[in-house]
Design a protein around this motif. Structure first.
Motif, PDB file in Angstrom:
ATOM      1  N   GLY A   1       0.842  -1.260  -0.156  1.00 22.31           N
ATOM      2  CA  GLY A   1       0.116  -0.050   0.047  1.00 22.31           C
ATOM      3  C   GLY A   1       0.949   1.404  -0.151  1.00 22.31           C
ATOM      4  N   ARG A   2       0.606   2.276  -0.994  1.00 21.51           N
ATOM      5  CA  ARG A   2       1.408   3.552  -1.041  1.00 21.51           C
ATOM      6  C   ARG A   2       0.351   4.628  -1.089  1.00 21.51           C
ATOM      7  NH1 ARG A   2       4.913   2.824  -5.674  1.00 21.51           N
ATOM      8  NH2 ARG A   2       5.657   1.373  -4.487  1.00 21.51           N
ATOM      9  N   PHE A   3       0.737   5.731  -0.522  1.00 16.28           N
ATOM     10  CA  PHE A   3       0.060   6.896  -0.522  1.00 16.28           C
ATOM     11  C   PHE A   3       1.017   8.040  -0.710  1.00 16.28           C
ATOM     12  CE2 PHE A   3      -1.618  11.008   1.228  1.00 16.28           C
ATOM     13  CZ  PHE A   3      -2.853  11.122   0.252  1.00 16.28           C
ATOM     14  N   ASN A   4       0.959   8.955  -1.888  1.00 15.17           N
ATOM     15  CA  ASN A   4       1.701   9.904  -2.236  1.00 15.17           C
ATOM     16  C   ASN A   4       0.926  11.252  -2.188  1.00 15.17           C
ATOM     17  OD1 ASN A   4       4.623   9.297  -2.183  1.00 15.17           O
ATOM     18  ND2 ASN A   4       4.257   8.115  -4.326  1.00 15.17           N
ATOM     19  N   THR A   5       1.475  12.435  -1.941  1.00 14.18           N
ATOM     20  CA  THR A   5       0.786  13.780  -2.261  1.00 14.18           C
ATOM     21  C   THR A   5       1.982  14.897  -2.557  1.00 14.18           C
ATOM     22  OG1 THR A   5      -0.805  15.573  -1.549  1.00 14.18           O
ATOM     23  CG2 THR A   5       0.576  14.389   0.026  1.00 14.18           C
ATOM     24  N   LEU A   6       1.735  15.529  -3.229  1.00 14.43           N
ATOM     25  CA  LEU A   6       2.607  16.695  -3.714  1.00 14.43           C
ATOM     26  C   LEU A   6       1.862  17.877  -4.086  1.00 14.43           C
ATOM     27  CD1 LEU A   6       5.423  17.874  -4.811  1.00 14.43           C
ATOM     28  CD2 LEU A   6       4.726  17.127  -6.841  1.00 14.43           C
ATOM     29  N   ALA A   7       2.337  19.216  -3.133  1.00 18.35           N
ATOM     30  CA  ALA A   7       1.713  20.432  -3.339  1.00 18.35           C
ATOM     31  C   ALA A   7       2.915  21.298  -3.782  1.00 18.35           C
ATOM     32  CB  ALA A   7       1.173  20.991  -2.495  1.00 18.35           C
ATOM     33  N   LYS A   8       2.750  21.992  -5.088  1.00 18.77           N
ATOM     34  CA  LYS A   8       3.865  22.803  -5.434  1.00 18.77           C
ATOM     35  C   LYS A   8       3.309  24.101  -5.931  1.00 18.77           C
ATOM     36  CE  LYS A   8       7.927  22.562  -8.527  1.00 18.77           C
ATOM     37  NZ  LYS A   8       8.523  21.924  -9.460  1.00 18.77           N
ATOM     38  N   VAL A   9       3.969  25.182  -5.714  1.00 20.26           N
ATOM     39  CA  VAL A   9       3.611  26.780  -5.973  1.00 20.26           C
ATOM     40  C   VAL A   9       4.783  27.265  -6.584  1.00 20.26           C
ATOM     41  CG1 VAL A   9       2.710  28.979  -5.205  1.00 20.26           C
ATOM     42  CG2 VAL A   9       2.213  26.803  -4.165  1.00 20.26           C
ATOM     43  N   THR A  10       4.775  27.961  -7.741  1.00 15.36           N
ATOM     44  CA  THR A  10       5.470  28.667  -8.484  1.00 15.36           C
ATOM     45  C   THR A  10       5.120  29.978  -8.671  1.00 15.36           C
ATOM     46  OG1 THR A  10       6.371  26.672  -9.561  1.00 15.36           O
ATOM     47  CG2 THR A  10       7.192  28.545 -10.490  1.00 15.36           C
ATOM     48  N   THR A  11       5.852  31.180  -8.183  1.00 16.98           N
ATOM     49  CA  THR A  11       5.353  32.541  -8.504  1.00 16.98           C
ATOM     50  C   THR A  11       6.742  33.173  -9.323  1.00 16.98           C
ATOM     51  OG1 THR A  11       4.435  34.247  -7.737  1.00 16.98           O
ATOM     52  CG2 THR A  11       5.820  33.430  -6.176  1.00 16.98           C
ATOM     53  N   ARG A  12       6.102  34.001 -10.162  1.00 20.73           N
ATOM     54  CA  ARG A  12       7.216  34.886 -10.803  1.00 20.73           C
ATOM     55  C   ARG A  12       6.827  36.441 -10.418  1.00 20.73           C
ATOM     56  NH1 ARG A  12       6.007  30.299 -13.770  1.00 20.73           N
ATOM     57  NH2 ARG A  12       7.791  29.171 -14.579  1.00 20.73           N
ATOM     58  N   PRO A  13       7.664  37.123  -9.529  1.00 25.12           N
ATOM     59  CA  PRO A  13       7.113  38.436  -9.220  1.00 25.12           C
ATOM     60  C   PRO A  13       7.499  39.361 -10.393  1.00 25.12           C
ATOM     61  CG  PRO A  13       8.163  37.280  -7.354  1.00 25.12           C
ATOM     62  CD  PRO A  13       8.314  36.539  -8.769  1.00 25.12           C
ATOM     63  N   GLY A  14       8.390  38.956 -11.297  1.00 22.01           N
ATOM     64  CA  GLY A  14       8.787  39.911 -12.388  1.00 22.01           C
ATOM     65  C   GLY A  14       9.571  38.855 -13.431  1.00 22.01           C
ATOM     66  N   GLN A  15      10.002  39.696 -14.551  1.00 18.26           N
ATOM     67  CA  GLN A  15      10.357  39.150 -15.550  1.00 18.26           C
ATOM     68  C   GLN A  15      11.869  38.190 -15.016  1.00 18.26           C
ATOM     69  OE1 GLN A  15      10.370  40.316 -19.673  1.00 18.26           O
ATOM     70  NE2 GLN A  15      12.756  40.071 -19.820  1.00 18.26           N
ATOM     71  N   ASN A  16      12.580  38.757 -14.059  1.00 18.07           N
ATOM     72  CA  ASN A  16      13.824  38.368 -13.460  1.00 18.07           C
ATOM     73  C   ASN A  16      13.854  37.368 -12.292  1.00 18.07           C
ATOM     74  OD1 ASN A  16      15.383  39.770 -15.813  1.00 18.07           O
ATOM     75  ND2 ASN A  16      14.963  41.446 -14.506  1.00 18.07           N
ATOM     76  N   ASP A  17      12.630  36.991 -11.928  1.00 13.03           N
ATOM     77  CA  ASP A  17      12.583  36.143 -10.473  1.00 13.03           C
ATOM     78  C   ASP A  17      11.523  35.102 -10.785  1.00 13.03           C
ATOM     79  OD1 ASP A  17      13.788  38.614  -8.607  1.00 13.03           O
ATOM     80  OD2 ASP A  17      12.656  39.536  -9.929  1.00 13.03           O
ATOM     81  N   LYS A  18      11.981  34.191  -9.809  1.00  7.66           N
ATOM     82  CA  LYS A  18      11.183  32.996  -9.737  1.00  7.66           C
ATOM     83  C   LYS A  18      11.402  32.463  -8.285  1.00  7.66           C
ATOM     84  CE  LYS A  18      10.592  28.179 -11.735  1.00  7.66           C
ATOM     85  NZ  LYS A  18      11.103  27.161 -12.619  1.00  7.66           N
ATOM     86  N   LEU A  19      10.054  32.312  -7.792  1.00  5.49           N
ATOM     87  CA  LEU A  19      10.259  31.548  -6.455  1.00  5.49           C
ATOM     88  C   LEU A  19       9.475  30.226  -6.441  1.00  5.49           C
ATOM     89  CD1 LEU A  19      10.920  32.072  -3.451  1.00  5.49           C
ATOM     90  CD2 LEU A  19       8.901  33.381  -3.332  1.00  5.49           C
ATOM     91  N   THR A  20       9.769  29.282  -6.035  1.00  6.89           N
ATOM     92  CA  THR A  20       9.223  27.942  -5.869  1.00  6.89           C
ATOM     93  C   THR A  20       9.023  27.291  -4.552  1.00  6.89           C
ATOM     94  OG1 THR A  20       9.879  27.762  -8.074  1.00  6.89           O
ATOM     95  CG2 THR A  20       8.977  25.617  -7.137  1.00  6.89           C
TER      96      THR A  20
END
Length: 734
Positions: free
Chosen positions: A276-295
């Motif tokens: 038996g196996r249970f998996n969960t993944l939550a992911k958020v990616t935001t780009r405040p500007g053209q030069n930034d990425k936060l994950t």
């Protein structure tokens, strides 16, 4: 005056040609596309889009034609201008025409990319098999990490292959069951978007365990649409996957999704494995500007199972048990893992970029095994328990710059494993502890700095690298009362140098060299009995990647690998066995071809010669080291709603012990799948072991004793491979 005029004209021309251009590449929904190849067709200048889909290309001028290409998208040709050089790529069925041979040390990853695009992936075994020449085997009820074979290595569960997911390390140092133990079951296969691999230790960012190679998986930053998938098959196989897009209206700025997986499987065994196996993944990616990425990402994994274990051939031959029977069916285990990561990427001025990440993992592991049955304890049996609780912390930061002539990167990082209750105990029926063999706490810390450079000179690229590693080992032995904490430390410098020659015809020739290492288990390191704590490896690759035509890609390679001292951690015994110096050499060949529209062919051949250097000839075989492997497949992609695949793999006979008196039998297994999509619904049928081949998935030379035997016997013990197995799938997108 005439001379001055000529000089001014020349300088003006040079300045014109030295202009830098930039733009952004997105899909039709406005989602940034990283890793897109951007090439000036006049000057040959080359670039790739960054984490936000932004490219910067030099050695160009207004009016130049630039090719923009990415596998799975229509190729575009744009003319550079003063204003906007942004590009929108349209998705299409994969074509080899969109495959570009990158001018980099990791260009071979395109072979795994083609595999990912053309072959369905439904398990962690499928993920690892995306790497050309890599074989896996399961031998403990489906919940234990796979056994891995690559380049003449029986890598066990990860001792000589570094594995990561979104830069989160999977390998566990000083693990209760074995050094480098890598359990990928926490990854939901449908969330994987890309894979990069390299064989050998030729990049400075490759550290511990990257001797045979490294594999890095990247999960998706966004979902095109939400999806629910149901699998049902023989042996009581059930699997449910749900993927929910949480930000359908904010593509390109903020993306978030939630993915979950539930699996249950009894396997073909007479004693159901009840996996038996249970998996969960939550992911958020935001780009405040053209030069930034936060994950941000967080995942949770939990699994438990029973196992029939590895059985002796003599028990099957005598009729005591069947191939799917068991001597001790009380084996099994349980494990869980919680991961959290944060990553920040920023593009700075003058083509500089800064990337930082941090991660935390909480990990539980408990495994019950019985390999020798009644050899040690004729009454209660030889069952053992391996157990640990772990907190894993890590962070790294990198500063890099890309320019016309030189790319370079400096990276520093720290990883700390706090392992509590690391245990090996003799048990009975999973409930009674008979004897503790090892029990203690481990603290292991690795700090590192690496420097990488790419120096371009005409069609050559020189890639020097240097890595520094500092290790600190601590072990508190709970079974030795009053004994202080044992500690040790070690430092290692690992230089690398590779040379790549790239022609204008999308062809590459390379020679790669470099030192690597894998660390010893902390418990052995602190004993300090003259065993090397960080034994070196040295490797070299000579080969090419040839885009012979728009439809054919070939990669032949000759390779060599030397290990200064090969440690074999026998986790089932709780000891470390130094096996001296080893030498491996061989040849790899990979081919990818588009036979017709939507019809693809792939094949991989490997040959390996693995020997111990310090043992006499004839007694220097390395047990279970693969000699010859072959895979081949046909894939039909999106033809009038249909897709299908036929995949075969062959692992040849190989030595099971040092003098080759025991043979691990080879096998040849074929799998198939057919899928049909209409509207938002997709129906599929998967067949494992299409021809119902009788095969052994894993094999070991083990000395064991059955209850009615007077003395132990050494012979092949095996886990039977799955027979013909039919599964159906139904998925709905919304």
């Amino acid at each position: 005056m005439k001379a001055i005029l000529i000089i001014l004209i020349t300088l003006t021309g040079q300045l014109a040609w030295s202009q830098n251009f930039s733009g952004k590449v997105t899909d039709e929904q406005g989602q940034p596309l990283p890793g897109v190849t951007v090439q000036n067709l006049q000057t040959g200048a080359y670039s790739q889009t960054d984490f936000n889909g932004v490219y910067r290309i030099s050695e160009s001028q207004i009016g130049d034609s630039v090719k923009v290409s990415l596998m799975g998208f229509e190729k575009e040709i744009i003319i550079l201008n003063e204003s906007s050089n942004n590009v929108v790529l349209s998705q299409k069925t994969i074509s080899m025409d969109g495959v570009e041979v990158r001018r980099s040390i990791d260009a071979q990853s395109i072979f795994a990319d083609v595999n990912l695009q053309t072959n369905p992936v439904n398990s962690s075994q499928d993920l690892l098999r995306l790497v050309p020449g890599l074989f896996t085997g399961q031998h403990a009820g489906g919940g234990k990490a796979e056994q891995i074979f690559l380049r003449g290595f029986d890598i066990d569960h990860g001792t000589d292959l570094f594995i990561s997911v979104d830069d989160l390390p999977v390998n566990m140092v000083s693990h209760a069951h074995g050094q480098g133990y890598s359990d990928l079951h926490f990854v939901i296969p449908e969330t994987v978007e890309g894979v990069e691999f390299s064989k050998g230790s030729y990049k400075a960012d490759q550290g511990n365990f990257a001797t045979a190679g490294s594999v890095s998986f990247q999960t998706k930053d966004h979902l095109d649409q939400s999806n629910v998938k149901l699998e049902y098959g023989q042996f009581n196989h059930r699997r449910l996957v749900g993927m929910l897009n949480l930000t359908p209206q904010k593509r390109g700025e903020t993306d978030a999704y939630l993915a979950t997986e539930y699996l249950y499987d009894d396997g073909p065994f007479e004693s159901p494995q009840k996996l038996g196996r249970f998996n969960t993944l939550a992911k958020v990616t935001t780009r405040p500007g053209q030069n930034d990425k936060l994950t941000f990402s967080g995942s949770y994994f939990n699994s438990d199972w029973n196992a029939s274990g590895q059985i002796p051939q003599r028990a099957v031959n005598s009729g005591l048990i069947t191939r799917f029977g068991a001597i001790d069916d009380t084996e099994g285990g349980a494990t869980s893992r919680f991961n959290s990561t944060i990553a920040y990427d920023k593009a700075l001025q003058n083509q500089w970029s800064w990337n930082s990440k941090a991660y935390y993992t909480y990990y539980d592991f408990e495994l019950y095994s019985n390999f020798t049955f009644f050899a040690e304890n004729p009454v209660a049996g030889d069952q053992i328990r391996q157990k640990e609780h772990r907190n894993l912390f890590g962070a790294e930061t990198a500063l890099s710059r890309q320019s016309a002539g030189v790319n370079y990167e400096i990276k520093a990082g720290l990883r700390s494993d706090l392992i509590r209750g690391n245990q090996l105990a003799r048990t009975q029926n999973k409930t009674l502890t008979l004897q503790n063999i090892y029990l203690g706490d481990i603290n292991e810390t690795n700090a590192f700095v690496n420097l990488d450079a790419e120096i371009k000179a005409a069609q050559f690229t020189f890639i020097p690298g240097l890595r520094f590693d500092q290790f600190l080992f601590k072990y508190q032995d709970f079974l030795s009362s009053g004994r202080p904490v044992d500690s040790d430390q070690a430092f290692l410098a690992s230089p690398k140098l590779s040379v790549v020659y790239q022609t204008e015809k999308n062809q590459q020739f390379f020679i790669k060299t470099g030192y690597g290492y894998h660390s010893n288990d902390s418990r052995a390191a602190v004993q300090n009995f003259g065993r090397k704590t960080l034994p070196r490896s040295f490797g070299a690759d000579l080969g090419s990647i040839l885009k012979v035509s728009d439809k054919l890609l070939i990669n032949p390679t000759l390779w060599y690998l030397y290990l200064q001292q090969e440690f074999v951690y026998v986790g089932d015994e709780g000891i470390v066995e130094p096996s001296g110096r080893t030498r491996r050499m061989g040849a790899d060949l990979s081919v990818r071809a588009e036979l017709a529209q939507s019809l693809f062919f792939d094949t991989d051949f490997t040959y390996s010669n693995a020997r111990s250097i310090d043992d006499p000839s004839g007694q220097n075989y390395i047990p279970l080291a693969p000699l010859f492997t072959w895979t081949a497949g046909l894939s039909l992609m999106d033809f009038k709603g249909f897709s299908a695949g036929l995949k075969t793999r062959m692992l040849a006979d190989r030595p099971a012990n040092e003098d080759y008196s025991l043979v691990a039998d080879g096998y040849w297994v074929t799998d198939a799948n057919v899928n049909y999509t209409f509207g938002k619904i997709k129906l599929g049928v998967q067949v494992q072991n299409l021809f119902n081949t009788r095969w052994n998935e894993t094999q070991f030379a083990t000395e064991s004793r059955l209850r009615n035997e007077l003395n132990p016997v050494e012979e092949i013990h095996f886990t039977p491979g799955t027979p013909f197995n039919l599964r159906t799938t139904l998925s709905y997108s919304f």
